[in-house]
Motif scaffolding. Sequence first.
Motif, PDB file in Angstrom:
ATOM      1  N   PRO A  84       0.788  -1.236   0.000  1.00 30.36           N
ATOM      2  CA  PRO A  84       0.000   0.000   0.000  1.00 30.36           C
ATOM      3  C   PRO A  84       0.817   1.281   0.000  1.00 30.36           C
ATOM      4  N   VAL A  85       2.097   1.209   0.314  1.00 30.43           N
ATOM      5  CA  VAL A  85       2.894   2.429   0.383  1.00 30.43           C
ATOM      6  C   VAL A  85       3.089   3.062  -0.989  1.00 30.43           C
ATOM      7  N   ALA A  86       2.809   2.334  -2.042  1.00 32.16           N
ATOM      8  CA  ALA A  86       3.084   2.829  -3.388  1.00 32.16           C
ATOM      9  C   ALA A  86       1.898   3.527  -4.050  1.00 32.16           C
ATOM     10  N   CYS A  87       0.814   3.744  -3.331  1.00 34.72           N
ATOM     11  CA  CYS A  87      -0.341   4.362  -3.990  1.00 34.72           C
ATOM     12  C   CYS A  87      -0.884   5.520  -3.161  1.00 34.72           C
ATOM     13  N   ASP A  88      -1.744   6.311  -3.770  1.00 38.34           N
ATOM     14  CA  ASP A  88      -2.354   7.455  -3.102  1.00 38.34           C
ATOM     15  C   ASP A  88      -3.675   7.031  -2.469  1.00 38.34           C
ATOM     16  N   LEU A  89      -3.575   6.322  -1.389  1.00 40.71           N
ATOM     17  CA  LEU A  89      -4.755   5.873  -0.660  1.00 40.71           C
ATOM     18  C   LEU A  89      -5.402   7.037   0.092  1.00 40.71           C
ATOM     19  N   LYS A  90      -4.580   7.963   0.547  1.00 45.57           N
ATOM     20  CA  LYS A  90      -5.078   9.083   1.346  1.00 45.57           C
ATOM     21  C   LYS A  90      -6.154   9.882   0.613  1.00 45.57           C
ATOM     22  N   GLY A  91      -5.958  10.161  -0.655  1.00 52.33           N
ATOM     23  CA  GLY A  91      -6.930  10.955  -1.406  1.00 52.33           C
ATOM     24  C   GLY A  91      -8.295  10.288  -1.452  1.00 52.33           C
ATOM     25  N   ALA A  92      -8.315   8.995  -1.731  1.00 54.49           N
ATOM     26  CA  ALA A  92      -9.584   8.266  -1.800  1.00 54.49           C
ATOM     27  C   ALA A  92     -10.268   8.223  -0.441  1.00 54.49           C
ATOM     28  N   LEU A  93      -9.485   8.025   0.621  1.00 54.86           N
ATOM     29  CA  LEU A  93     -10.073   7.949   1.962  1.00 54.86           C
ATOM     30  C   LEU A  93     -10.530   9.314   2.459  1.00 54.86           C
ATOM     31  N   ASP A  94      -9.791  10.364   2.140  1.00 49.40           N
ATOM     32  CA  ASP A  94     -10.227  11.710   2.517  1.00 49.40           C
ATOM     33  C   ASP A  94     -11.540  12.055   1.820  1.00 49.40           C
ATOM     34  N   ALA A  95     -11.685  11.642   0.562  1.00 52.08           N
ATOM     35  CA  ALA A  95     -12.928  11.900  -0.175  1.00 52.08           C
ATOM     36  C   ALA A  95     -14.084  11.069   0.401  1.00 52.08           C
ATOM     37  N   PHE A  96     -13.793   9.859   0.824  1.00 56.59           N
ATOM     38  CA  PHE A  96     -14.824   8.967   1.359  1.00 56.59           C
ATOM     39  C   PHE A  96     -15.267   9.387   2.763  1.00 56.59           C
ATOM     40  N   LYS A  97     -14.345   9.861   3.586  1.00 58.82           N
ATOM     41  CA  LYS A  97     -14.619  10.288   4.960  1.00 58.82           C
ATOM     42  C   LYS A  97     -15.219   9.153   5.805  1.00 58.82           C
ATOM     43  N   PRO A  98     -14.421   8.141   6.137  1.00 62.29           N
ATOM     44  CA  PRO A  98     -14.966   6.994   6.883  1.00 62.29           C
ATOM     45  C   PRO A  98     -15.424   7.357   8.292  1.00 62.29           C
TER      46      PRO A  98
END
Length: 193
Positions: A84-98
Amino acid sequence: MFTNTYLPQVGGVAESVARFTRGYRRCGHATLVVAPEYGSRAAQTARREPDAAATCHDEPGDADVVRVPALPRFKGSDFSFAVPVACDLKGALDAFKPDVVHAHHPFLLGTEAARVAAAHDVPLVFTHHTMYEWYTHYVPLEIPSMRTFIQQLATGYANLCDAVYAPSASVADILRGRGVTAPLRVVPTGVDL
């Protein structure tokens, strides 16, 4: 939900996560699954934006799944080793707002789930699907103490969580015997009749 195995892979955890996803959606919840890429899916982008309309669908679609890069067919299996360190997971999760983060493994993407829950200041739930020490043959260093280490890792991870789900009363009993002190509930994996 963070899982090391998910569709199109065939297996118990992948099916369980898909069933949880469908069940949550039927109850009106939006879901986002973070899972490794598989074979032909490796060509897709690592980051997927959640689709608000997807929460109305019964089946998970690509828009509700963030695929992270992975090493395919790890040790000759059908398991993809997520990186997972190689992708932009933060952007998707910030948009989703879990509102909650649900981990389905205590390692790999489970570690990322714990970081995400802390970063978003939301509860971390963990489903302890299986006795992970039975799968140490997938670990590169096959040493006798690996089984004990895996048990301790899973127990320690469970105790970091706000809640732990066990798929059966017998698994819950084993987890309590191993020292899991986090709130523990039996939540059986549904069977599609």
